[in-house]
Design a protein around this motif. Structure first.
Motif, PDB file in Angstrom:
ATOM      1  N   GLY A 212     -10.136 109.040 -47.843  1.00 45.29           N
ATOM      2  CA  GLY A 212      -9.717 108.144 -46.775  1.00 45.29           C
ATOM      3  C   GLY A 212      -9.830 108.787 -45.406  1.00 45.29           C
ATOM      4  O   GLY A 212     -10.430 108.233 -44.495  1.00 45.29           O
ATOM      5  N   VAL A 213      -9.294 110.004 -45.302  1.00 44.61           N
ATOM      6  CA  VAL A 213      -9.354 110.716 -44.026  1.00 44.61           C
ATOM      7  C   VAL A 213     -10.808 110.878 -43.593  1.00 44.61           C
ATOM      8  O   VAL A 213     -11.132 110.791 -42.416  1.00 44.61           O
ATOM      9  CB  VAL A 213      -8.663 112.093 -44.165  1.00 44.61           C
TER      10      VAL A 213
ATOM     11  N   GLU B  21     -15.212 113.439 -51.453  1.00 50.39           N
ATOM     12  CA  GLU B  21     -16.520 112.843 -51.736  1.00 50.39           C
ATOM     13  C   GLU B  21     -16.655 112.530 -53.228  1.00 50.39           C
ATOM     14  O   GLU B  21     -17.148 111.486 -53.623  1.00 50.39           O
ATOM     15  CB  GLU B  21     -17.630 113.792 -51.266  1.00 50.39           C
TER      16      GLU B  21
ATOM     17  N   ALA C 196      -8.120 111.509 -53.160  1.00 48.44           N
ATOM     18  CA  ALA C 196      -8.289 110.132 -52.673  1.00 48.44           C
ATOM     19  C   ALA C 196      -7.852 110.032 -51.210  1.00 48.44           C
ATOM     20  O   ALA C 196      -8.478 109.331 -50.418  1.00 48.44           O
ATOM     21  CB  ALA C 196      -7.476 109.177 -53.547  1.00 48.44           C
ATOM     22  N   ASP C 197      -6.799 110.756 -50.869  1.00 49.74           N
ATOM     23  CA  ASP C 197      -6.373 110.801 -49.464  1.00 49.74           C
ATOM     24  C   ASP C 197      -7.489 111.358 -48.588  1.00 49.74           C
ATOM     25  O   ASP C 197      -7.766 110.851 -47.503  1.00 49.74           O
ATOM     26  CB  ASP C 197      -5.128 111.690 -49.305  1.00 49.74           C
ATOM     27  N   LEU C 198      -8.123 112.416 -49.088  1.00 48.08           N
ATOM     28  CA  LEU C 198      -9.177 113.043 -48.294  1.00 48.08           C
ATOM     29  C   LEU C 198     -10.375 112.096 -48.146  1.00 48.08           C
ATOM     30  O   LEU C 198     -10.994 112.035 -47.077  1.00 48.08           O
ATOM     31  CB  LEU C 198      -9.614 114.368 -48.933  1.00 48.08           C
TER      32      LEU C 198
ATOM     33  N   ARG D 207     -13.111 108.854 -44.219  1.00 45.76           N
ATOM     34  CA  ARG D 207     -13.676 107.503 -44.061  1.00 45.76           C
ATOM     35  C   ARG D 207     -14.842 107.245 -45.018  1.00 45.76           C
ATOM     36  O   ARG D 207     -15.814 106.598 -44.660  1.00 45.76           O
ATOM     37  CB  ARG D 207     -14.132 107.243 -42.619  1.00 45.76           C
ATOM     38  N   LEU D 208     -14.747 107.801 -46.213  1.00 49.45           N
ATOM     39  CA  LEU D 208     -15.798 107.553 -47.203  1.00 49.45           C
ATOM     40  C   LEU D 208     -15.576 106.170 -47.786  1.00 49.45           C
ATOM     41  O   LEU D 208     -14.470 105.848 -48.219  1.00 49.45           O
ATOM     42  CB  LEU D 208     -15.742 108.622 -48.298  1.00 49.45           C
ATOM     43  N   GLN D 209     -16.587 105.354 -47.801  1.00 54.47           N
ATOM     44  CA  GLN D 209     -16.420 103.978 -48.227  1.00 54.47           C
ATOM     45  C   GLN D 209     -16.708 103.826 -49.720  1.00 54.47           C
ATOM     46  O   GLN D 209     -17.661 104.394 -50.235  1.00 54.47           O
ATOM     47  CB  GLN D 209     -17.347 103.065 -47.410  1.00 54.47           C
ATOM     48  N   TYR D 210     -15.855 103.083 -50.393  1.00 56.78           N
ATOM     49  CA  TYR D 210     -16.104 102.785 -51.806  1.00 56.78           C
ATOM     50  C   TYR D 210     -15.603 101.388 -52.115  1.00 56.78           C
ATOM     51  O   TYR D 210     -14.866 100.791 -51.327  1.00 56.78           O
ATOM     52  CB  TYR D 210     -15.497 103.856 -52.720  1.00 56.78           C
ATOM     53  N   PRO D 211     -16.015 100.835 -53.249  1.00 55.22           N
ATOM     54  CA  PRO D 211     -15.680  99.434 -53.529  1.00 55.22           C
ATOM     55  C   PRO D 211     -14.168  99.210 -53.605  1.00 55.22           C
ATOM     56  O   PRO D 211     -13.438 100.086 -54.054  1.00 55.22           O
ATOM     57  CB  PRO D 211     -16.322  99.168 -54.890  1.00 55.22           C
TER      58      PRO D 211
ATOM     59  N   GLU E  48     -11.910 117.319 -53.041  1.00 53.23           N
ATOM     60  CA  GLU E  48     -13.074 116.550 -53.475  1.00 53.23           C
ATOM     61  C   GLU E  48     -12.975 115.072 -53.102  1.00 53.23           C
ATOM     62  O   GLU E  48     -13.004 114.193 -53.961  1.00 53.23           O
ATOM     63  CB  GLU E  48     -13.273 116.725 -54.993  1.00 53.23           C
TER      64      GLU E  48
END
Lengths: 165, 1034, 262
Positions: free
Chosen positions: A33-34, A121, A29-31, A36-40, A119
């Motif tokens: 964020g790093v 993504e 989950a940190d990755l 910048r993958l956008q999710y709801p 992971e």
């Protein structure tokens, strides 16, 4: 407690609780964020050291408190920082999922995913997919405690009556 | 803040005190070691050395540590996620007070000698002040010049100013100066403009640092073979021919294609995938005759992972010999070939051609039947070999290189270079995989520290904190700090609104925002607010606790609070960065995360790190080469060591080996070893003895030995298991073994060659049969050393009698590494190599009293070969010592299916067990060469020493705890513990957690229906509070 | 041979006491007999009179470790004892089981999978057959109706804790049902459905399908249906049947191997 905003195509705005293990899934989950993958934004998370420490009580408590979906994420089998902690996650998950389905809360509201630290993504995709899935299922029928809802209370009383002596 | 190892960052009201030294001495050695190279080898060596009481200067020529392992997607044979297992080590290095990191640095000069070197370092400018940079990444977004990203094997472009990769340590930016507009032309400079931390510093200049160290460990790694040299495969010309390292990045979820297996030419999908092996290895035409040792396995791994990503991928591996020789490798290969759809084609691929316009690649090869075949593929991966990259460093350090340009090392202790005080670990010394590198890293830590005992602890700093304020019984008074992280959080989340909200939460008596919560001045400010507002809990809403919790916990301690009274909310990685276009929702979610963290914080309790005294003595089980070496290393380091050997004499299997493959005199080495061990003042020898009962745990074992003089009880802090292996005994009649005296084992042949060469005088024709008792359904593993031993003995026979006919019947020749040279030599000297299939093994027959061997030679299309022989030599495998089955349960350590001891983690903890304080070395772990065994023994000694050199074992505060009043004694938690950390007290009928062994995973707590077992720091009421806060509306 | 005869044979020799039934006021109550009063032991065991004898054994053994007991057991009692032994709560080595097969009528109405113990001393073995009729019926309903069904049943709960108190496998000294973080104290009816689901998930790998909980429930919540479902879940995923897989431990109480989880 209104949860039906106009901008959500009439769908219930759902809330999801994610339990993430410290070593793999929280790092995944940190990755995300790093990268910048956008999710709801419907998901909030609780960090635990190992997914194997998540007890069925935690899941039950979350549903009791009105959550719409629960995600449990841990290291892939074989990758557990604590060797076999996620074996227990897997086993306990199967029981609790089937119980939720049988009771009528619905198995699609509980999900187990293995997400590694690389992971990001996958984590984002899991959140997108699961949010969609829970939105499909709608707000949890347990979202408000039934006794706070007089109409519901009456309905349940009625359904119960035939069994009274 | 990332450089919390830097002295001047230690809070000013703390004081530095030197550690205590276990051993004493007077010579003027320096208690620091320089480790050159920040890959997994250098990292492990550094961490071990710090644990052993030495300060470390870790030097890397790049901007971050991590090495090649940080670029890998998965690792064989467990398919572990590489970053998952590496990044905790990176964080550990980054947060150690006793490892000083020098990135972008090279060693340019060394003076002095063992014990006291003076090293000159050239430190290139970073152009970013690591003290100020928070790694927030705003500069990266501004940078307009993009270059190929070496982290992604040049497959992607990246801005010049950047943090090298997300998990980098130090996690701060650097500027690649090669094309920077400001540095070259004085233009742009936008990164400096946008940096809110004022960290960009174009004025930085190259500088030279001089450091004094006691010894030096070289771990610079390798460079991959330049595939362009093998022009016939078209790398660099054809888009769809990639190297294995490039393919690793393609497979990686955090790589350039996000883990999708795509072609480079058109981004199209891949179905037919080929791997060409031995590109730049086993190839005298490019000057690399040696085997790179890892390519067969990584090609298999990449095939499997590619298929995991996309089921319809059909991988083919074009190989010469399948060298899956390590622990678990053969099983991995068998499964891949039999069940998981990987096709193995035995051949030497002759060429690759690009087809137009498809961009597909045609591979030409000669199949096993001798037919010339062409086959079309979507993508071709070249399994490039490992080349040395050591010449420069070796020159500066004055160490000799070997034949192939790798650092020359001692045959028996493979980390010892030609220069005393300088040691080498990892690929710099020869091709090897990660576990072998880690073993060498620990071994080099052992050797590097050996002469420095007098200075142990002298340069180690630990921070002295003010006494902890008692908070039990106080109402929670929580301080809430919300971080803007420059614009990273503040640009999305309405930080003032979150602060306002935090003020309304129960128990929060203070809330405010900071531009950077992790900056130095904020730590000072936190100490102030704790004092001013009488805070007894702290909640910081900023970034991930995985990297920043240690910093804030330190600040808690320096503020006089227990460090476990701290909680974090991750509103950056888990919020502002992933909801960048949804400011309202992100603000709402941040409030929720803050509320959850505050809810938990109110229930936090101070936790105590456990302290359990260490008995500074060791027990080594097994008096073979590995056991003796471990005992000697520990004895030399000043620790009393009990060495237990079940036989009447020392030596174990080493007594039956005469020469190494390179000709080293094993007998002489053994004699010296036995002499040293027998006369060592710190080693107490128990021959003809076994281990009877083992009680206790790390630091505090109590063992009863069964000796000829009756039971002997010993107290010790660690155990090294070195019980060796046994020779596989052929079944009665297997190839006439035991029925015809002309059928013997390799061990017997070796004995005759060296002790009774006369008996071989009349022997003209010798046939060796490989894989007897290995790689079959009964023993699926490969015994690793038999091919090398067969080649060694074949050469010895040829030396005794150049006219002797020697044939080796094999399945795959597994002379990995430099042993490949001896295989080549054997072929040059006329040793015949006949390849057979597993299901068509050679047949040994009697014909009129003569021995006759018949075999279908797969190298010549299965033609039947008949050989009359005077001697048939069976290459019998190494089997696990049957004693292990009994010893394992006594030590509470597991065995693998093969009966060898199973280490804690096959990749990164190759000499540790999951049970703390117990270590393994030598054949007890897996078949290996003498050099590998003895080196592993040094590694085990280093790991053992890191326990023994401390007065106490200090345990984490986050451990399980059982309320004895509530426990019903169902024993579930005892069974669910992977670390044997929970004992059942039969007398009181309750479970008892040994916090010295507990790792704090909490797998036991979830099983405890009565709630007797709780994980401190993650107690049920704390998690329930988080759940409630998460579920209830704001 | 009848149980009473066997009990007479072994009392004072193989065992110190026999846990069986004593007639009292027209029905039977559990009683620990010794050689002196063994003659008062009931010879017949009416179907309607079942007790959690395994729990009594557990308490007797805890009070006097090493005491040699004989106990009259039905199939469910034996299953409970087997499961309790795995959890370290009873000592089967010092226990003689006097097996009692349930008669056809009881077996039929009860619907457990094995209405007899491994060794039958008294009664005729009647083959059982796990009655999953109600489980299947509910599974046929749409989820919403299933939830209504359960909520309405749970809603009647008077929080007497009879289900827990009678359960042979509930021996915890502190119970999750009393945990304030999980179940609000003093609420009537309790928090739904968490209150009843706590017991359901705890029954995984434990419930031996004795049915005493449902018998004990004053308002007839179909607890057995819920726990039978849990039993089916455990059996289908892990091939484990509490009390009937004597050589294995509950998969939820051991780590197991990689094959178990892939």
């Amino acid at each position: 407690m209104s949860r039906k905003p106009e901008n959500n195509n009439g769908k219930d705005e759902v809330k999801i609780l994610a339990f993430l293990c410290n070593w793999c899934s929280y790092a995944g989950a940190d990755l995300a964020g790093v990268s910048r993958l956008q999710y709801p934004p419907n998901v909030v998370d609780i960090r635990v050291m190992c997914s194997g420490t998540i007890s069925p009580y935690h899941v039950l408590k979350a549903f009791q408190m009105g959550i719409d979906g629960v995600l449990i994420a841990g290291c892939h089998i074989g990758d557990c920082h604590y060797i076999k902690g996620n074996y227990m996650t897997y086993k306990r998950f199967q029981v609790i999922r089937d119980v939720l389905e049988f009771i009528g809360i619905g198995e699609d509201r509980l999900r187990l995913e293995w997400v590694s630290a690389a992971e990001g993504e996958k984590f984002a995709e899991v959140i997108r997919e699961f949010t969609g899935q829970v939105e499909q299922a709608g707000a949890s029928p347990l979202r408000t405690r039934w006794e706070e809802n007089p109409a519901n209370r009456e309905r349940i009383r009625k359904a119960f009556k035939p069994l009274l002596p | 803040m990332h450089n919390i190892n830097n002295n001047n960052q230690i809070p000013q009201n703390d004081t530095l005190v030197p550690g205590t030294s276990v051993s004493s001495g007077t010579n003027a050695s320096v208690g620091a070691v320089m480790v050159v190279g920040g890959g997994i080898g250098g990292i492990q060596a550094s961490l071990d050395l710090v644990e052993m009481g030495y300060r470390v200067y870790l030097v890397d020529s790049g901007p971050s540590i991590g090495g090649v392992m940080g670029q890998l997607d998965k690792t064989f044979p467990t398919n572990d996620c590489s970053m998952c297992i590496l990044s905790p080590k990176l964080v550990e290095v980054g947060s150690s007070e006793n490892i000083e990191l020098f990135t972008l640095s090279d060693v340019v000069g060394v003076e002095g000698e063992e014990g006291d070197f003076t090293v000159e370092l050239r430190v290139r400018p970073r152009f970013v002040d690591p003290e100020k940079c928070t790694g927030c990444g705003i500069c990266t977004e501004q940078c307009r010049v993009k270059v190929k990203d070496p982290y992604d094997a040049d497959l992607k472009r990246t801005p010049l100013i950047r943090v090298p990769f997300p998990q980098a340590v130090p996690g701060v930016a650097f500027i690649d100066p090669t094309r920077c507009l400001y540095l070259l032309k004085g233009k742009c400079g936008e990164c400096k403009e946008v940096c809110l931390a004022d960290a960009v510093d174009f004025e930085q200049k190259e500088r030279t640092d001089t450091l004094r160290v006691g010894s030096i460990v070289m771990a610079p790694g390798y460079r991959p073979f330049d595939a362009r040299i093998k022009a016939e495969y078209g790398y660099g010309v054809y888009d769809n021919v990639v190297t294995s390292l490039e393919f690793e990045r393609i497979l990686a979820a955090n790589g350039p294609t996000g883990g999708h297996v795509l072609r480079r030419s058109d981004g199209g999908p891949v179905r037919k995938l080929a791997f060409i092996q031995c590109v730049g290895s086993r190839d005298t035409s490019v000057g690399n005759s040696y085997c790179s040792s890892v390519c067969c396995m990584y090609a298999t791994k990449q095939s499997l992972i590619a298929r995991e990503h996309q089921r319809d991928i059909e991988p083919s591996i074009f190989f010469i010999d399948m060298r899956s020789y390590g622990k678990g490798f053969e099983e991995y290969y068998r499964k891949a070939s039999r069940e998981q759809g990987v096709r193995y084609v035995r051949c030497l691929a002759s060429y690759a051609k690009e087809l137009r316009p498809s961009g597909n690649i045609l591979i030409g090869y000669t199949d096993e039947d001798g037919n010339a075949v062409e086959e079309e593929f979507d993508l071709v991966v070249l399994s490039v070999g490992i080349e040395p990259d050591a010449a420069g460093l070796a020159g500066v350090l004055g160490v000799a290189l070997g034949e192939h340009g790798f650092v020359a090392t001692d045959e028996f202790l493979t980390v010892k270079t030609s220069r005393p005080g300088v040691y080498a670990c990892g690929v710099v010394e020869g091709p090897k995989d990660i576990p072998d590198t880690v073993v060498q890293a620990s071994a080099s830590a052992d050797m590097a520290s050996a002469g420095l005992g007098a200075a142990r602890g002298e340069l180690i700093v630990h921070v002295e904190h003010p006494p902890e304020r008692e908070v039990v019984g106080e109402e929670p008074r929580i301080g809430a700090v919300i971080c803007r992280c420059g614009t990273n959080i503040g640009g999305v989340v309405d930080v003032p609104a979150v602060v306002e909200y935090a003020r309304t939460l129960p128990n929060v008596v203070f809330a405010d925002e900071r531009l950077y919560a992790c900056s130095q001045d904020t730590q000072e400010w936190i100490r102030d607010i704790v004092r001013e507002h009488g805070l007894n809990r702290l909640m910081v809403a900023s970034c991930t606790p995985r990297t920043h919790q240690p910093l804030f916990r330190d600040t808690m301690r320096s503020a006089g609070l227990n460090k476990y009274l701290f909680e974090m909310a991750n509103i950056r990685e888990h919020c502002s960065w992933v909801h960048m276009n949804l400011p309202d929702e992100a603000t709402g979610k941040s409030k929720h995360l803050v509320k959850m963290a505050v809810g938990k914080a109110a229930l936090l309790e101070p936790l105590q790190e456990g302290v359990s005294p260490v008995t500074p003595r060791a027990l080594v089980i097994g008096g073979g080469g590995a056991g003796m070496t471990a005992a000697l290393r520990l004895g030399d380091a000043g620790f009393t060591t009990y060495l237990v050997e079940k036989e009447l004499e020392l030596g174990g299997n080493m007594r039956h080996i005469f020469r190494t493959v390179e000709g080293g005199d094993v007998g002489a080495y053994l004699e010296e070893l036995v002499g040293k061990v027998s006369s060592h003042g710190n080693i107490e020898l128990f021959l003809d003895s076994t281990v009877d009962v083992v009680d206790g745990y790390v630091g505090k074992f109590h063992t009863t030995l069964s000796t000829p003089g009756g039971p002997v009880e010993v107290d010790h802090g660690v155990v090294v298991v070195a019980t060796g292996g046994v020779e596989y005994e052929p079944k009665e009649g297997e190839y006439f073994f035991g029925r015809d005296e002309r059928v013997i084992t390799q061990a017997e042949l070796e004995r005759r060659i060296h002790q009774d060469p006369g008996s071989l005088a009349g022997v003209r024709d010798v046939v060796m049969i490989q894989c007897v008792g290995s790689r079959n359904d009964e023993n699926p593993y490969c015994s690793k050393i038999c091919c090398t031993v067969a080649v060694k003995n074949a050469l010895a026979l040829k030396r005794l009698n150049p006219d002797a006919g020697v044939h080796i019947c094999y399945r795959d020749v597994r002379t990995y590494g430099f042993a490949e040279d001896r295989y080549l030599e054997a072929r040059e000297r006329g040793v015949g190599f006949i390849r057979f299939d597993e299901d068509e093994p050679p047949e040994v027959k009697h014909s009129f009293g003569d021995l006759l061997l018949k075999v279908a030679d797969r190298n010549v299309r299965g033609e039947e070969v008949s050989l009359g022989c005077d001697l048939v030599v069976l290459s019998t495998g190494v089997a696990a010592n049957p004693d292990a089955a009994e010893l394992g349960p006594k030590l509470k350590v597991p065995l693998s299916a093969d009966g060898f001891f199973l280490e804690a983690h096959v990749k990164l903890r190759p000499v540790d067990f999951a049970t703390d304080g117990v270590f393994v070395a030598g054949l007890a772990h897996y078949p290996k060469t003498i050099g590998e065994s003895l080196t592993q023994a040094c590694a085990a000694a280093a790991r053992a020493e890191s326990v023994l050199c401390k007065e106490n074992v200090v345990t984490e505060g986050v451990v399980a705890w059982v309320d004895e009043e509530v426990c019903s004694g169902c024993r579930q938690c005892v069974r669910l513990c992977s670390y044997e950390a929970i004992d059942f007290d039969e007398e009181r009928g309750v479970a008892v957690v040994n916090s010295a062994l507990c790792k704090g995973c909490g797998a036991c707590t979830a099983a405890c229906t009565s709630g007797a077992n709780t994980l401190l720091g993650f107690k049920q009421d704390q998690i329930y509070a988080q759940i409630e806060a998460a579920c209830n509306p704001l | 041979m009848a149980i009473k005869d066997r009990a007479r044979d072994i009392i004072g020799k193989e065992v110190d006491g026999v846990l069986a039934f004593r007639p009292e006021g027209g029905s039977h109550v559990p009683h620990l007999f010794n050689a002196d009063d063994i003659d008062q032991m009931a010879g017949e065991y009416p179907a309607g009179e079942r007790y959690p004898v395994s729990s009594i054994v557990r308490r007797l053994q805890a009070a006097r470790p090493g005491v040699r007991l004989a106990v009259v057991v039905r199939g469910c009692d034996e299953r409970a004892l087997i499961e309790l032994e795995k959890q370290g709560q009873v000592d089967m080595e010092h226990l003689v089981l006097l097996g009692l097969a349930c008669d056809g009528e009881l077996a039929g109405t009860c619907g457990c999978a094995q209405p007899y113990p491994s060794e039958v001393v008294q009664g005729e073995k009647v083959e059982g057959g796990l009655d999953l009729g109600m489980v299947e019926k509910l599974e046929g309903l749409p989820p919403g109706e299933r939830l209504d069904y359960w909520l309405s049943r749970f809603a009647a709960c008077v929080k007497c804790f009879g289900c827990r108190n009678v359960c042979p496998l509930c021996y915890c000294k502190e119970c999750a049902l009393d945990e304030p973080g999980l179940v609000d104290h003093g609420e009537q009816p309790p928090l739904l459905p968490v209150f009843h689901l706590i017991r359901a998930v705890d029954m995984a790998g434990r419930c031996v399908d004795c049915g005493l909980c449902e018998e004990a429930c004053p308002i007839g919540i179909p607890l057995r249906t819920l726990y039978r479902k849990v039993g089916e879940v455990v059996e289908s995923h892990f091939e484990y049947r509490p009390g009937r897989s004597p050589d294995k431990k509950s998969p939820l109480s051991v780590l197991g191997t990689e094959e178990d989880v892939t």
